[in-house]
Scaffold this motif. Structure first.
Motif, short mmCIF file in Angstrom:
data_model
loop_
_atom_site.label_atom_id
_atom_site.label_comp_id
_atom_site.label_asym_id
_atom_site.label_seq_id
_atom_site.Cartn_x
_atom_site.Cartn_y
_atom_site.Cartn_z
N PHE A 98 0.83 -1.20 0.00
CA PHE A 98 0.00 0.00 0.00
C PHE A 98 0.87 1.26 0.00
O PHE A 98 0.57 2.24 -0.70
N LEU A 99 1.95 1.24 0.77
CA LEU A 99 2.83 2.41 0.83
C LEU A 99 3.50 2.68 -0.51
O LEU A 99 3.75 3.84 -0.87
N ALA A 100 3.79 1.62 -1.26
CA ALA A 100 4.50 1.78 -2.53
C ALA A 100 3.56 1.81 -3.73
O ALA A 100 4.02 1.96 -4.86
N SER A 101 2.27 1.67 -3.51
CA SER A 101 1.34 1.53 -4.63
C SER A 101 1.29 2.79 -5.49
O SER A 101 1.35 3.91 -4.98
N ASP A 102 1.16 2.57 -6.80
CA ASP A 102 1.06 3.69 -7.73
C ASP A 102 0.02 3.41 -8.81
O ASP A 102 0.08 3.96 -9.90
N GLY A 103 -0.93 2.51 -8.50
CA GLY A 103 -1.95 2.18 -9.49
C GLY A 103 -2.76 0.99 -9.05
O GLY A 103 -2.68 0.52 -7.91
N ALA A 105 -2.84 -2.37 -10.02
CA ALA A 105 -2.25 -3.69 -9.77
C ALA A 105 -1.68 -3.82 -8.35
O ALA A 105 -1.98 -4.81 -7.65
N PRO A 106 -0.85 -2.85 -7.88
CA PRO A 106 -0.34 -2.99 -6.51
C PRO A 106 -1.44 -2.98 -5.46
O PRO A 106 -1.34 -3.69 -4.45
N LEU A 107 -2.50 -2.21 -5.69
CA LEU A 107 -3.60 -2.16 -4.72
C LEU A 107 -4.33 -3.50 -4.66
O LEU A 107 -4.70 -3.97 -3.58
N LEU A 108 -4.53 -4.12 -5.81
CA LEU A 108 -5.17 -5.44 -5.84
C LEU A 108 -4.33 -6.48 -5.10
O LEU A 108 -4.85 -7.26 -4.29
#
Length: 400
Positions: A98-103, A105-108
Motif C-alpha cells: 500500500f505504501l508503494a502503490s502507484d496504481g 495492480a499494486p492495490l489489488l
C-alpha cells in the motif's frame, strides 16, 4: 493430537500472554479495513470507477477464503505461533505494498495479501486466544476472541479516517502507523507460549468444505442469514464512502470511517447480547433486526437522510452480530465432532462470498441505474434474504 497446557513458562504471565495474543488479533483485523475511508482518495488520484473500488475490496475476500481453505488446519500441525507469525508477515507485506502503490495492480495485490493475513488469523488466533485464557477468564474467552476480531475491523476505518482527514500524507500514514503496531504484535506473539504439541511428522492438508445431510436443516437458514449479514458488512466496508459522498453529501473522511466502523461495533454488541436471549429466539430475532436495519438503510438512501442511514447501519450491525453468533453456534452444535471444522469453514467461506460478490454487483448495477437506486435495491435484497431465513426458521421449529 496432544495439546500443551495454556500455562506460561516460568516468568511469563498467563494474563499477559492472553492479552498479547488478543492484541495481535486486533491489530491484524484493524489493518484489513484501513482502506475503507480512503477509497474516495484513491478514486480521485487514479480515476477509478466505483466498480473498480468494489473489485479492489473483493480481492481481500479472495485472499481470506484462500487462506482459510489452505491453512485452516495447519496450526494444529505446525503450532499456533508459526501461523500467527506468518499472518503478521503477510500483514506487513500488505502495508508495504500500500505504501508503494502507484496504481490498480499494486492495490489489488495488497488487498489479496491483506486477506491472506486475515484468513490465517481468523481461525488460528481465535483458537489461540481461547487456549491462552487464564482459568478465571475461560468463560469469556470465546467472546473476547470474537470481540477483538470485530472490534479491530471497526477500528480500522475510524483510525484511517481520522488520519486521512486531519493529518498529512493521507494515503500512506495509516499504513505506516499499522506497521508500528505490527512490530508490537510480533513482540506479543513472541511472548506467548505455544499451546500445541507439534507431531513428529506434520501433515499439512487443505480444509475440506462439506455439509453432512444431518446438518443441512440447521445449516441452510443459518447460512442464508449469515450471507445477508455479511453482505451488510461488505456494503459498509466497500461502498459506504461512495454513498455518503455522492448521495448523502458527506465528504469528511473521519465521519465516513466512523459510520463504516460503527457497523462492526454494533455487531460486537449484538454478539454480546445474544447470550441473554432464549436460545430458540436468537437466530430469528437476528434476522428480524437485520430486516429493520436494512429497511432504514434503504430509506436513508432514498431520502438522502444521514440519520436514517446511520441508524440503519447500527441496527443492521446489531442484528448481524446476534444472527452470526447464534447461527455459528447452532451449526457447531449440530455438526459431528469429527466434521465440525469443515462445516464451520464452509460457513465462513459462504460469509466471505457474501462480503465480496454483492458489493461488486453494486458497482456493476450502479453504472446503469445510478448509485441511489442501486443502494435501495441492495437494502431490499438483504431484507429479502433475511426474510427467507426467518421463514425457514419459523417453519422448521417455531420458537417456544
Amino acid at each position: 493430537m496432544a495439546f500443551a497446557t495454556a500455562s506460561s513458562p516460568a516468568g511469563r504471565s498467563p494474563a499477559r500472554a492472553f492479552l498479547g495474543a488478543a492484541f495481535a488479533f486486533l491489530v491484524i483485523m484493524l489493518g484489513t479495513t484501513l482502506p475503507t475511508p480512503l477509497y474516495p482518495l484513491y478514486q480521485a488520484q487514479y480515476g477509478f470507477s466505483q466498480l473498480i473500488i468494489t473489485v479492489i475490496f473483493a480481492a481481500y475476500a479472495v485472499g481470506v477464503m484462500g487462506a482459510l481453505i489452505v491453512t485452516g488446519r495447519w496450526s494444529d500441525q505446525l503450532g499456533r505461533r508459526p501461523l500467527l507469525f506468518a499472518g503478521l508477515v503477510a500483514a506487513a507485506l500488505s502495508d508495504a505494498l500500500f505504501l508503494a502503490s502507484d496504481g490498480l495492480a499494486p492495490l489489488l495485490v495488497a488487498r489479496v495479501v491483506s486477506g491472506i493475513s486475515a484468513g490465517i488469523f481468523t481461525g488460528t488466533a481465535t483458537v489461540a486466544v481461547i487456549e491462552l485464557a487464564p482459568p478465571a477468564w475461560r468463560r469469556s474467552a470465546t467472546f473476547a476472541a470474537t470481540a477483538v476480531n470485530m472490534g479491530g475491523l471497526g477500528l480500522g476505518p475510524v483510525i484511517a479516517g481520522l488520519l486521512g482527514e486531519y493529518v498529512e500524507w493521507p494515503l500512506h500514514l495509516a499504513y505506516a502507523v499499522h506497521l508500528g503496531l505490527l512490530a508490537l504484535a510480533v513482540v506479543a506473539v513472541a511472548y506467548a507460549p505455544e499451546t500445541v504439541t507439534r507431531p513428529a511428522r506434520p501433515r499439512l492438508r487443505m480444509q475440506r468444505l462439506r455439509v453432512p445431510d444431518t446438518v443441512r436443516g440447521v445449516f441452510l437458514p443459518a447460512a442464508i442469514a449469515g450471507f445477508a449479514g455479511f453482505a451488510v458488512l461488505g456494503f459498509f466496508t466497500a461502498t459506504a464512502p461512495a454513498f455518503m459522498q455522492q448521495v448523502l453529501g458527506q465528504s469528511n473522511l473521519a465521519l465516513i470511517g466512523l459510520v463504516a466502523g460503527s457497523v462492526f461495533f454494533a455487531s460486537t454488541l449484538g454478539q454480546l447480547m445474544q447470550g441473554r436471549l432464549p436460545a430458540a429466539w436468537r437466530l430469528p430475532l437476528g434476522c428480524a433486526v437485520v430486516i429493520v436495519g436494512a429497511a432504514l438503510v434503504g430509506l436513508g438512501i432514498a431520502l438522502a437522510t444521514m440519520g436514517l442511514f446511520l441508524g440503519g447501519a447500527l441496527i443492521a450491525g446489531f442484528g448481524q452480530g446476534i444472527g452470526f453468533r447464534a447461527g455459528l453456534g447452532a451449526i457447531a452444535a449440530a455438526s459431528p465432532a469429527d466434521q465440525r471444522g469443515s462445516v464451520t469453514s464452509t460457513f465462513f467461506v459462504i460469509a466471505y462470498v457474501a462480503l465480496s460478490i454483492p458489493v461488486v454487483g453494486i458497482g456493476l448495477v450502479s453504472r446503469s441505474i445510478g448509485l441511489a437506486p442501486t443502494g435501495v435495491g441492495f437494502a431490499g435484497f438483504v431484507a429479502l434474504l433475511s426474510g427467507v431465513a426467518l421463514v425457514l426458521l419459523l417453519r422448521r421449529s417455531p420458537p417456544a
